[in-house]
Design a protein around this motif. Structure first.
Motif, short mmCIF file in Angstrom:
data_model
loop_
_atom_site.label_atom_id
_atom_site.label_comp_id
_atom_site.label_asym_id
_atom_site.label_seq_id
_atom_site.Cartn_x
_atom_site.Cartn_y
_atom_site.Cartn_z
N MET A 144 9.63 -10.19 4.46
CA MET A 144 8.97 -10.23 3.17
C MET A 144 9.25 -8.89 2.47
SD MET A 144 5.07 -10.89 1.83
CE MET A 144 4.34 -11.43 3.26
N PRO A 145 9.62 -8.94 1.18
CA PRO A 145 9.91 -7.70 0.46
C PRO A 145 8.66 -6.82 0.32
CG PRO A 145 10.59 -9.63 -0.82
CD PRO A 145 9.89 -10.12 0.38
N ARG A 146 8.91 -5.51 0.34
CA ARG A 146 7.81 -4.55 0.29
C ARG A 146 7.05 -4.63 -1.05
NH1 ARG A 146 6.53 0.88 2.67
NH2 ARG A 146 7.47 -0.08 4.45
N TRP A 147 7.74 -4.89 -2.17
CA TRP A 147 7.08 -4.93 -3.47
C TRP A 147 6.08 -6.07 -3.55
CZ3 TRP A 147 7.49 -9.32 -6.32
CH2 TRP A 147 8.53 -10.18 -6.02
N LEU A 148 6.26 -7.10 -2.76
CA LEU A 148 5.36 -8.25 -2.78
C LEU A 148 3.97 -7.88 -2.28
CD1 LEU A 148 5.54 -11.17 -3.63
CD2 LEU A 148 6.13 -11.77 -1.29
N TRP A 149 3.87 -6.84 -1.47
CA TRP A 149 2.57 -6.39 -0.99
C TRP A 149 1.73 -5.79 -2.11
CZ3 TRP A 149 0.60 -7.42 3.68
CH2 TRP A 149 1.48 -7.85 4.67
N PHE A 150 2.37 -5.29 -3.16
CA PHE A 150 1.66 -4.63 -4.25
C PHE A 150 1.29 -5.58 -5.39
CE2 PHE A 150 3.88 -1.19 -2.13
CZ PHE A 150 2.83 -0.31 -1.95
N VAL A 151 1.73 -6.81 -5.35
CA VAL A 151 1.41 -7.78 -6.40
C VAL A 151 -0.11 -8.03 -6.50
CG1 VAL A 151 1.69 -10.19 -7.12
CG2 VAL A 151 3.68 -8.84 -6.43
N PRO A 152 -0.84 -8.25 -5.40
CA PRO A 152 -2.29 -8.44 -5.53
C PRO A 152 -2.99 -7.23 -6.13
CG PRO A 152 -1.57 -9.17 -3.37
CD PRO A 152 -0.40 -8.49 -4.02
N LEU A 153 -2.56 -6.03 -5.75
CA LEU A 153 -3.15 -4.82 -6.31
C LEU A 153 -2.87 -4.73 -7.82
CD1 LEU A 153 -4.58 -2.10 -5.94
CD2 LEU A 153 -2.33 -1.11 -5.45
N GLY A 154 -1.66 -5.05 -8.22
CA GLY A 154 -1.32 -5.04 -9.64
C GLY A 154 -2.12 -6.07 -10.42
N LEU A 155 -2.28 -7.27 -9.86
CA LEU A 155 -3.06 -8.31 -10.54
C LEU A 155 -4.53 -7.90 -10.67
CD1 LEU A 155 -1.55 -11.55 -8.97
CD2 LEU A 155 -1.23 -10.67 -11.29
N ALA A 156 -5.08 -7.31 -9.61
CA ALA A 156 -6.48 -6.85 -9.67
C ALA A 156 -6.64 -5.75 -10.71
CB ALA A 156 -6.93 -6.37 -8.30
N THR A 157 -5.66 -4.86 -10.82
CA THR A 157 -5.72 -3.78 -11.80
C THR A 157 -5.65 -4.33 -13.22
OG1 THR A 157 -4.68 -2.27 -10.23
CG2 THR A 157 -4.62 -1.64 -12.55
N VAL A 158 -4.76 -5.27 -13.46
CA VAL A 158 -4.64 -5.88 -14.79
C VAL A 158 -5.91 -6.65 -15.14
CG1 VAL A 158 -3.41 -7.66 -16.11
CG2 VAL A 158 -2.12 -5.97 -14.77
N PHE A 159 -6.46 -7.38 -14.19
CA PHE A 159 -7.70 -8.12 -14.44
C PHE A 159 -8.85 -7.16 -14.77
CE2 PHE A 159 -11.67 -10.02 -12.88
CZ PHE A 159 -11.73 -11.13 -13.70
#
Length: 98
Positions: free
Chosen positions: A1-16
């Motif tokens: 699994m790509p490393r950037w995929l781990w940061f997607v939930p954090l990014g979504l929570a930040t945008v929300f």
């Protein structure tokens, strides 16, 4: 699994979180005393006041309980509203003692 995929939930929570903060800031900046008084007067006339209730029975006062921005008094009923327009509490008259 790509490393950037781990940061997607954090990014979504930040945008929300940023969108919610913007929304609450917009509400606080644009809500007026008149908006609150009209909303509570409409509630009184349609729900809480009874058959003879009118919106013209209501008057807005400075907050009279802790945390209230405005208190809207309609006859014997008082609506305590926060700065974001949320109803904190309603003080209604007690019925006669039996």
């Amino acid at each position: 699994m790509p490393r950037w995929l781990w940061f997607v939930p954090l990014g979504l929570a930040t945008v929300f979180g940023a969108l919610m903060a913007f929304r609450y800031g917009w509400i606080a900046a644009t809500i007026t005393e008149t908006d609150v008084i009209e909303a509570m007067a409409h509630r009184y006339a349609t729900q809480d006041g009874g058959p003879d209730a009118r919106a013209s029975d209501c008057v807005g006062l400075a907050g009279q309980v802790d945390g209230a921005w405005i208190t809207v008094r309609c006859a014997d009923t008082a609506y305590h509203v926060s700065r974001l327009g949320r109803l904190i509490s309603v003080s209604m008259p007690q019925g006669p003692a039996i």
